[in-house]
Write an enzyme that holds these catalytic residues in place. Structure first.
Site, PDB file in Angstrom:
ATOM      1  N   ASP A 160      34.266  37.640 111.870  1.00 30.66           N
ATOM      2  CA  ASP A 160      33.805  36.464 112.606  1.00 30.66           C
ATOM      3  C   ASP A 160      32.387  36.109 112.170  1.00 30.66           C
ATOM      4  OD1 ASP A 160      33.833  34.385 114.447  1.00 30.66           O
ATOM      5  OD2 ASP A 160      33.019  35.633 116.055  1.00 30.66           O
ATOM      6  N   HIS A 171      29.594  39.041 121.083  1.00 34.98           N
ATOM      7  CA  HIS A 171      30.908  39.295 121.664  1.00 34.98           C
ATOM      8  C   HIS A 171      30.758  40.191 122.896  1.00 34.98           C
ATOM      9  CE1 HIS A 171      32.554  38.699 117.315  1.00 34.98           C
ATOM     10  NE2 HIS A 171      32.361  37.541 117.932  1.00 34.98           N
ATOM     11  N   MET A 226      32.077  44.365 113.811  1.00 33.62           N
ATOM     12  CA  MET A 226      33.306  44.632 113.080  1.00 33.62           C
ATOM     13  C   MET A 226      34.087  43.337 112.868  1.00 33.62           C
ATOM     14  SD  MET A 226      36.359  47.239 114.101  1.00 33.62           S
ATOM     15  CE  MET A 226      37.941  47.178 113.266  1.00 33.62           C
ATOM     16  N   SER A 276      28.175  41.429 117.056  1.00 35.86           N
ATOM     17  CA  SER A 276      29.265  42.044 117.814  1.00 35.86           C
ATOM     18  C   SER A 276      28.886  43.497 118.128  1.00 35.86           C
ATOM     19  CB  SER A 276      30.581  41.948 117.042  1.00 35.86           C
ATOM     20  OG  SER A 276      31.666  42.346 117.846  1.00 35.86           O
ATOM     21  N   THR A 277      29.705  44.459 117.703  1.00 41.16           N
ATOM     22  CA  THR A 277      29.441  45.861 118.027  1.00 41.16           C
ATOM     23  C   THR A 277      28.064  46.292 117.533  1.00 41.16           C
ATOM     24  OG1 THR A 277      31.798  46.280 117.728  1.00 41.16           O
ATOM     25  CG2 THR A 277      30.365  48.204 117.868  1.00 41.16           C
TER      26      THR A 277
END
Length: 373
Positions: A310, A214, A307, A188-189
């Site tokens: 998931d 993401h 973050m 993700s991030t």
């Protein structure tokens, strides 16, 4: 003072008054966030920053007097601030947004959609999550403490794939034939650059790779094209029915889930709609659960920076199904959220720095016996 004792302060830079108002309402509705100021162009933004430095800046690309990409580069060179790009270009999958990430932006989100209640709620969730992730990301060597978060109720992978019973899982493991290895990666991030660092060193003859990052809808196509130009392996945005092949990495398309499927020893991917799982679509948990059920000991799961949680539950399911599992270590993560959750749940057989992940994939591919232990 840390984020646990005060709100995260956000500066919004967009030339549209309606977008500034909508973003302000969305951000202001979250108990962990507040709008510090808004600005219609970079010059006004600079004056705001001189008065007070925000924790996070939401920045449009198409701006008057100075474009957002130029402003981003100036900010990063002079006074770095965590920046989330909020642009309609994300809907078109613009390569300009890849340049923004390369210039130092933490994340990219589409402008809030208010045409239906569902789209507005999804925009609200994505925008607020991006602000919080950016606020406590490691930034130029500085690690900000994570804010205290009030996590809303969320769906798990059951919403897309029913879980196996213990008896069913044991039966599947016992009957599972050996196949070519498959690498499943979630991020993700901070994941765009992390994935580049993982994929770029891999030789053309490498295991098949499935990736959930993401990202906004359509943006994943530009991301895949960028990686394809940089890597020896083929990288493409996944399409429904794509065959999973050695030397190929498939990236889940933004706003849709990706599942691994198998017929005999042949693997394909299924691209499906459905609700957000673990607050995301695509969801890492969905990919990892499908891998645990269809590939088991023939798969390797890797959870990178990001973050939230998931992928943590899915990685545990993969390990329980016999997969080899890795989590990125805290020091090399931009945001040590998803890997931390996986480690705490006992989902990761091994924790490694980012620069060792590609090597671990090579070791796993060459191993005579694949195991999750």
């Amino acid at each position: 003072m840390t984020f646990s004792s005060r709100k995260i302060r956000v500066l919004i830079v967009d030339d549209s008054a309606s977008v500034r108002m909508t973003l302000s309402e969305i951000i202001g509705s979250d108990p962990d966030l507040e709008v510090m100021a808004t600005a219609a162009d970079p010059y006004v933004a600079v004056e705001r920053i001189r008065q007070e430095v925000p924790d996070v800046m939401f920045l449009d690309i198409e701006l008057p007097r100075m474009d957002g990409l130029t402003f981003l580069r100036k900010i990063m060179a002079q006074r770095p601030i965590p920046v989330v790009i909020c642009s309609s270009l994300a809907e078109a999958g613009s390569d300009t947004l890849m340049q923004a990430l390369e210039a130092g932006a933490v994340d990219v989100v589409t402008k809030p959609r208010v045409d239906t209640a569902q789209f507005l709620q999804e925009s609200r969730m994505r925008i607020c999550d991006a602000a919080k992730a950016a606020a406590h990301a490691k930034f130029r060597g500085v690690h900000k403490p994570a804010p205290r978060l009030v996590v809303e109720a969320k769906l798990d992978a059951d919403a897309i794939i029913p879980p196996h019973s213990e008896a069913r899982a044991a039966s599947v493991r016992a009957r599972q034939p050996d196949t070519d290895p498959i690498i499943c990666i979630g991020a993700s991030t901070g994941g765009t650059e992390a994935l580049r660092e993982v994929l770029e060193p891999l030789p053309a003859i490498s295991p098949a790779i499935l990736i959930v990052q993401h990202m906004p809808e359509n943006f994943t196509n530009a991301f895949a094209r960028r990686l394809n130009n940089m890597c020896a392996i083929e990288v493409k945005e996944a399409e429904d029915g794509d065959v999973v092949l050695p030397g190929r990495a498939l990236i889940a398309p933004g706003n849709r889930h990706m599942l691994l499927q198998r017929t005999g020893t042949r693997y394909t991917v299924s691209i499906v709609d459905g609700p957000h799982v673990s607050r995301h679509r695509p969801s890492v948990d969905v990919l990892f659960r499908s891998a645990s059920q269809t590939a088991g000991r023939n798969a390797m799961g890797v959870l990178l920076t990001g973050m939230g949680d998931d992928g943590a539950r899915g990685l545990l399911e993969m390990r329980q199904a016999g997969s080899y599992t890795l989590a990125q270590d805290e020091e090399s993560c931009v945001v040590f959220g998803m890997p931390k959750e996986a480690i705490q749940r006992g989902a990761a057989a091994k924790t490694v720095p980012l620069n060792r992940v590609a090597g671990e994939i090579g070791i796993y591919a060459r191993a005579p016996r694949r195991t999750g232990s």
